[in-house]
Scaffold this motif. Structure first.
Motif, PDB file in Angstrom:
ATOM      1  N   MET A   1       6.526 -11.136  20.807  1.00 62.95           N
ATOM      2  CA  MET A   1       5.509 -10.239  20.170  1.00 62.95           C
ATOM      3  C   MET A   1       5.423 -10.360  18.610  1.00 62.95           C
ATOM      4  O   MET A   1       6.126 -10.808  17.934  1.00 62.95           O
ATOM      5  N   THR A   2       4.040 -10.749  18.535  1.00 63.33           N
ATOM      6  CA  THR A   2       3.791 -10.895  17.207  1.00 63.33           C
ATOM      7  C   THR A   2       3.752  -9.809  16.153  1.00 63.33           C
ATOM      8  O   THR A   2       3.484  -8.691  16.461  1.00 63.33           O
ATOM      9  N   THR A   3       3.781 -10.005  14.946  1.00 62.30           N
ATOM     10  CA  THR A   3       3.879  -9.095  13.951  1.00 62.30           C
ATOM     11  C   THR A   3       2.571  -9.101  13.265  1.00 62.30           C
ATOM     12  O   THR A   3       1.814  -9.854  13.239  1.00 62.30           O
ATOM     13  N   PRO A   4       2.048  -7.657  12.984  1.00 65.38           N
ATOM     14  CA  PRO A   4       0.894  -7.299  12.492  1.00 65.38           C
ATOM     15  C   PRO A   4       0.785  -7.763  10.981  1.00 65.38           C
ATOM     16  O   PRO A   4      -0.218  -7.687  10.144  1.00 65.38           O
ATOM     17  N   TYR A   5       1.906  -8.063  10.466  1.00 64.10           N
ATOM     18  CA  TYR A   5       2.069  -8.458   8.950  1.00 64.10           C
ATOM     19  C   TYR A   5       2.047  -9.921   8.729  1.00 64.10           C
ATOM     20  O   TYR A   5       2.536 -10.795   9.424  1.00 64.10           O
ATOM     21  N   LEU A   6       1.499 -10.391   7.237  1.00 65.41           N
ATOM     22  CA  LEU A   6       1.111 -11.634   7.053  1.00 65.41           C
ATOM     23  C   LEU A   6       2.760 -11.912   6.511  1.00 65.41           C
ATOM     24  O   LEU A   6       3.220 -13.090   6.305  1.00 65.41           O
ATOM     25  N   PHE A   7       3.277 -10.910   5.738  1.00 59.48           N
ATOM     26  CA  PHE A   7       4.714 -11.293   4.882  1.00 59.48           C
ATOM     27  C   PHE A   7       5.661 -10.407   5.355  1.00 59.48           C
ATOM     28  O   PHE A   7       5.388  -9.329   6.105  1.00 59.48           O
ATOM     29  N   ASP A   8       6.865 -10.826   5.281  1.00 61.03           N
ATOM     30  CA  ASP A   8       7.894  -9.915   5.575  1.00 61.03           C
ATOM     31  C   ASP A   8       8.494  -9.040   4.489  1.00 61.03           C
ATOM     32  O   ASP A   8       8.747  -7.917   4.516  1.00 61.03           O
ATOM     33  N   ARG A   9       8.174  -9.638   3.310  1.00 60.89           N
ATOM     34  CA  ARG A   9       8.417  -8.872   2.092  1.00 60.89           C
ATOM     35  C   ARG A   9       7.626  -9.192   0.835  1.00 60.89           C
ATOM     36  O   ARG A   9       7.465 -10.215   0.376  1.00 60.89           O
ATOM     37  N   VAL A  10       7.193  -8.189  -0.074  1.00 60.47           N
ATOM     38  CA  VAL A  10       6.287  -8.151  -1.031  1.00 60.47           C
ATOM     39  C   VAL A  10       6.706  -7.318  -2.034  1.00 60.47           C
ATOM     40  O   VAL A  10       7.127  -6.064  -2.033  1.00 60.47           O
ATOM     41  N   LEU A  11       6.795  -8.141  -3.260  1.00 58.85           N
ATOM     42  CA  LEU A  11       7.120  -7.357  -4.549  1.00 58.85           C
ATOM     43  C   LEU A  11       6.023  -7.052  -5.322  1.00 58.85           C
ATOM     44  O   LEU A  11       5.028  -7.863  -5.759  1.00 58.85           O
ATOM     45  N   VAL A  12       5.660  -5.956  -5.840  1.00 53.21           N
ATOM     46  CA  VAL A  12       4.622  -5.404  -6.471  1.00 53.21           C
ATOM     47  C   VAL A  12       5.096  -4.736  -7.781  1.00 53.21           C
ATOM     48  O   VAL A  12       6.037  -4.316  -8.155  1.00 53.21           O
ATOM     49  N   THR A  13       4.399  -5.704  -8.923  1.00 54.53           N
ATOM     50  CA  THR A  13       4.645  -5.026 -10.392  1.00 54.53           C
ATOM     51  C   THR A  13       3.415  -4.948 -10.999  1.00 54.53           C
ATOM     52  O   THR A  13       2.108  -4.959 -10.592  1.00 54.53           O
ATOM     53  N   ASN A  14       3.243  -4.571 -12.490  1.00 53.05           N
ATOM     54  CA  ASN A  14       2.138  -4.578 -13.203  1.00 53.05           C
ATOM     55  C   ASN A  14       2.493  -4.738 -14.528  1.00 53.05           C
ATOM     56  O   ASN A  14       3.629  -4.850 -14.974  1.00 53.05           O
ATOM     57  N   ASP A  15       1.451  -4.507 -15.366  1.00 54.36           N
ATOM     58  CA  ASP A  15       1.760  -4.343 -16.847  1.00 54.36           C
ATOM     59  C   ASP A  15       1.249  -2.938 -17.628  1.00 54.36           C
ATOM     60  O   ASP A  15       1.395  -2.643 -18.599  1.00 54.36           O
ATOM     61  N   ASP A  16       0.685  -2.194 -16.749  1.00 56.31           N
ATOM     62  CA  ASP A  16       0.153  -0.793 -17.251  1.00 56.31           C
ATOM     63  C   ASP A  16       1.160   0.046 -17.114  1.00 56.31           C
ATOM     64  O   ASP A  16       0.900   1.439 -17.458  1.00 56.31           O
ATOM     65  N   GLY A  17       2.068  -0.154 -16.265  1.00 48.06           N
ATOM     66  CA  GLY A  17       3.340   0.797 -16.283  1.00 48.06           C
ATOM     67  C   GLY A  17       3.531   1.409 -14.848  1.00 48.06           C
ATOM     68  O   GLY A  17       2.535   1.503 -14.059  1.00 48.06           O
ATOM     69  N   ILE A  18       4.711   2.178 -14.477  1.00 48.13           N
ATOM     70  CA  ILE A  18       5.080   2.639 -13.429  1.00 48.13           C
ATOM     71  C   ILE A  18       4.077   3.724 -13.046  1.00 48.13           C
ATOM     72  O   ILE A  18       3.819   3.954 -11.652  1.00 48.13           O
ATOM     73  N   ASP A  19       3.226   4.491 -13.724  1.00 47.00           N
ATOM     74  CA  ASP A  19       2.578   5.650 -13.435  1.00 47.00           C
ATOM     75  C   ASP A  19       1.240   5.283 -13.479  1.00 47.00           C
ATOM     76  O   ASP A  19       0.290   5.977 -13.284  1.00 47.00           O
ATOM     77  N   ALA A  20       0.773   4.053 -13.691  1.00 53.49           N
ATOM     78  CA  ALA A  20      -0.808   3.647 -13.699  1.00 53.49           C
ATOM     79  C   ALA A  20      -1.371   3.689 -12.326  1.00 53.49           C
ATOM     80  O   ALA A  20      -0.710   3.518 -11.211  1.00 53.49           O
ATOM     81  N   PRO A  21      -2.565   4.313 -12.287  1.00 48.84           N
ATOM     82  CA  PRO A  21      -3.174   4.363 -10.899  1.00 48.84           C
ATOM     83  C   PRO A  21      -3.537   3.288 -10.190  1.00 48.84           C
ATOM     84  O   PRO A  21      -3.313   2.959  -8.837  1.00 48.84           O
ATOM     85  N   GLY A  22      -3.645   2.048 -10.987  1.00 46.02           N
ATOM     86  CA  GLY A  22      -3.792   0.644 -10.261  1.00 46.02           C
ATOM     87  C   GLY A  22      -2.510   0.335  -9.511  1.00 46.02           C
ATOM     88  O   GLY A  22      -2.884  -0.449  -8.434  1.00 46.02           O
ATOM     89  N   LEU A  23      -1.448   0.698  -9.906  1.00 46.33           N
ATOM     90  CA  LEU A  23      -0.222   0.424  -9.148  1.00 46.33           C
ATOM     91  C   LEU A  23      -0.101   0.817  -7.774  1.00 46.33           C
ATOM     92  O   LEU A  23       0.140   0.249  -6.870  1.00 46.33           O
ATOM     93  N   ALA A  24      -0.786   1.932  -7.666  1.00 46.00           N
ATOM     94  CA  ALA A  24      -0.532   2.853  -6.206  1.00 46.00           C
ATOM     95  C   ALA A  24      -1.451   1.906  -5.312  1.00 46.00           C
ATOM     96  O   ALA A  24      -1.476   1.959  -4.152  1.00 46.00           O
ATOM     97  N   VAL A  25      -2.915   1.539  -6.081  1.00 42.91           N
ATOM     98  CA  VAL A  25      -3.813   0.804  -5.416  1.00 42.91           C
ATOM     99  C   VAL A  25      -2.973  -0.502  -4.891  1.00 42.91           C
ATOM    100  O   VAL A  25      -3.206  -0.861  -3.729  1.00 42.91           O
ATOM    101  N   ALA A  26      -2.232  -1.259  -5.739  1.00 42.94           N
ATOM    102  CA  ALA A  26      -1.615  -2.495  -4.995  1.00 42.94           C
ATOM    103  C   ALA A  26      -0.458  -2.037  -4.038  1.00 42.94           C
ATOM    104  O   ALA A  26      -0.389  -2.951  -3.409  1.00 42.94           O
ATOM    105  N   GLU A  27       0.131  -1.079  -4.419  1.00 45.15           N
ATOM    106  CA  GLU A  27       1.318  -0.646  -3.359  1.00 45.15           C
ATOM    107  C   GLU A  27       0.464  -0.591  -2.035  1.00 45.15           C
ATOM    108  O   GLU A  27       1.111  -0.894  -0.882  1.00 45.15           O
ATOM    109  N   ALA A  28      -0.358   0.321  -1.623  1.00 45.50           N
ATOM    110  CA  ALA A  28      -1.134   0.221  -0.410  1.00 45.50           C
ATOM    111  C   ALA A  28      -1.788  -1.040   0.137  1.00 45.50           C
ATOM    112  O   ALA A  28      -1.545  -1.151   1.344  1.00 45.50           O
ATOM    113  N   LEU A  29      -2.289  -1.870  -0.838  1.00 48.15           N
ATOM    114  CA  LEU A  29      -2.628  -3.012  -0.456  1.00 48.15           C
ATOM    115  C   LEU A  29      -1.468  -3.905   0.176  1.00 48.15           C
ATOM    116  O   LEU A  29      -1.521  -4.620   1.214  1.00 48.15           O
ATOM    117  N   ALA A  30      -0.198  -3.981  -0.453  1.00 45.31           N
ATOM    118  CA  ALA A  30       0.648  -4.524  -0.252  1.00 45.31           C
ATOM    119  C   ALA A  30       1.411  -3.986   1.228  1.00 45.31           C
ATOM    120  O   ALA A  30       1.711  -4.762   2.067  1.00 45.31           O
TER     121      ALA A  30
END
Length: 262
Positions: A1-30
């Protein structure tokens, strides 16, 4: 059975801070790319710190959800802390940094904490991508372009150039339907002609200076530049390297020979 995911584990970070709206966008993308997503982001805004790491104060982390942490450090600290603390035996397959509020183009690439995080990851042998969203009005950022194309761009880069480990990706300030394509770009200076100091006095009457930059993106006109790509409606995809060495000049120096001291 093939996995739908390209990666097993992804780490997300940023420089705008934990509450930045762009981080939520990156989390959804990841989450569309990986079976497991971890977030380790600065507790506070760390814009402009480049690849700085904390050597003169301790680091503290605070849980902000499942596999989600705020760290009292820089973006590069976040990457190093996560790999040392949680992923020592199994590093992440990819680090995503962003999505930054504003573009990281031309001269700004050198100072960007968003970019600093991916360079730190690449130094440790972990593939990484920096994502930034350009805007025209700061409090009305449209994230639609990165939401629509971010994951697809990452998939294509990984599949076409699996050995390339570090990318800086910038999205134009346009609706998703107006994005033309993605373009491989190069870095050309000229967007920050000089630094500026704004003088003032604090509550005790002591002088201080606030550092800022005068930005002039119109000063960058090279057809292959990241600035021109975004200006013309393309997603800018710039390959980065971890070495600061100018290989062409170093090679030329070897051909010239030793530098006499006497």
């Amino acid at each position: 059975m093939t996995t739908p995911y390209l990666f097993d584990r992804v780490l997300v970070t940023n420089d705008d801070g934990i509450d930045a709206p762009g981080l939520a966008v990156a989390e959804a993308l990841a989450a569309s790319l990986a079976r497991e997503v971890w977030v380790v982001a600065p507790e506070h805004d760390q814009s402009g710190v480049a690849q700085a790491i904390s050597l003169h104060q301790p680091l503290r982390h605070y849980a902000r959800g499942e596999r989600r942490y705020a760290l009292s450090g820089t973006p590069a600290d976040c990457v190093m802390f996560a790999i040392a603390h949680w992923f020592d035996q199994q590093p992440p397959d990819l680090v995503i940094s962003g999505v930054n509020c504003g573009a990281n183009l031309s001269d700004a690439v050198m100072y960007s904490g968003t970019v600093g995080a991916v360079v730190a990851a690449a130094h440790l042998g972990v593939p990484a991508v920096a994502l930034s969203q350009a805007y025209q009005v700061r409090d009305r950022i449209d994230w639609a372009a990165v939401e629509a194309f971010g994951a697809d761009v990452i998939r294509k880069l990984v599949r076409r150039q699996p050995d390339a480990v570090c990318w800086n990706i910038n999205f134009p300030p346009l609706p998703a339907e107006q994005i033309k394509a993605a373009r491989i770009t190069r870095q050309f200076g000229g967007s920050v002609p000089r630094p500026v100091l704004k003088a003032g006095h604090d509550g005790r009457g002591l002088p201080y200076h606030w550092l800022e930059f005068r930005h002039d993106p119109q000063g960058v006109t090279h057809a292959q530049s990241d600035v021109m790509a975004v200006r013309e409606g393309y997603i800018s995809v710039m390959p980065l390297q971890t070495s600061r060495c100018d290989e062409d000049r170093a090679q030329a120096g070897w051909q010239i020979g030793e530098i006499a001291l006497r």
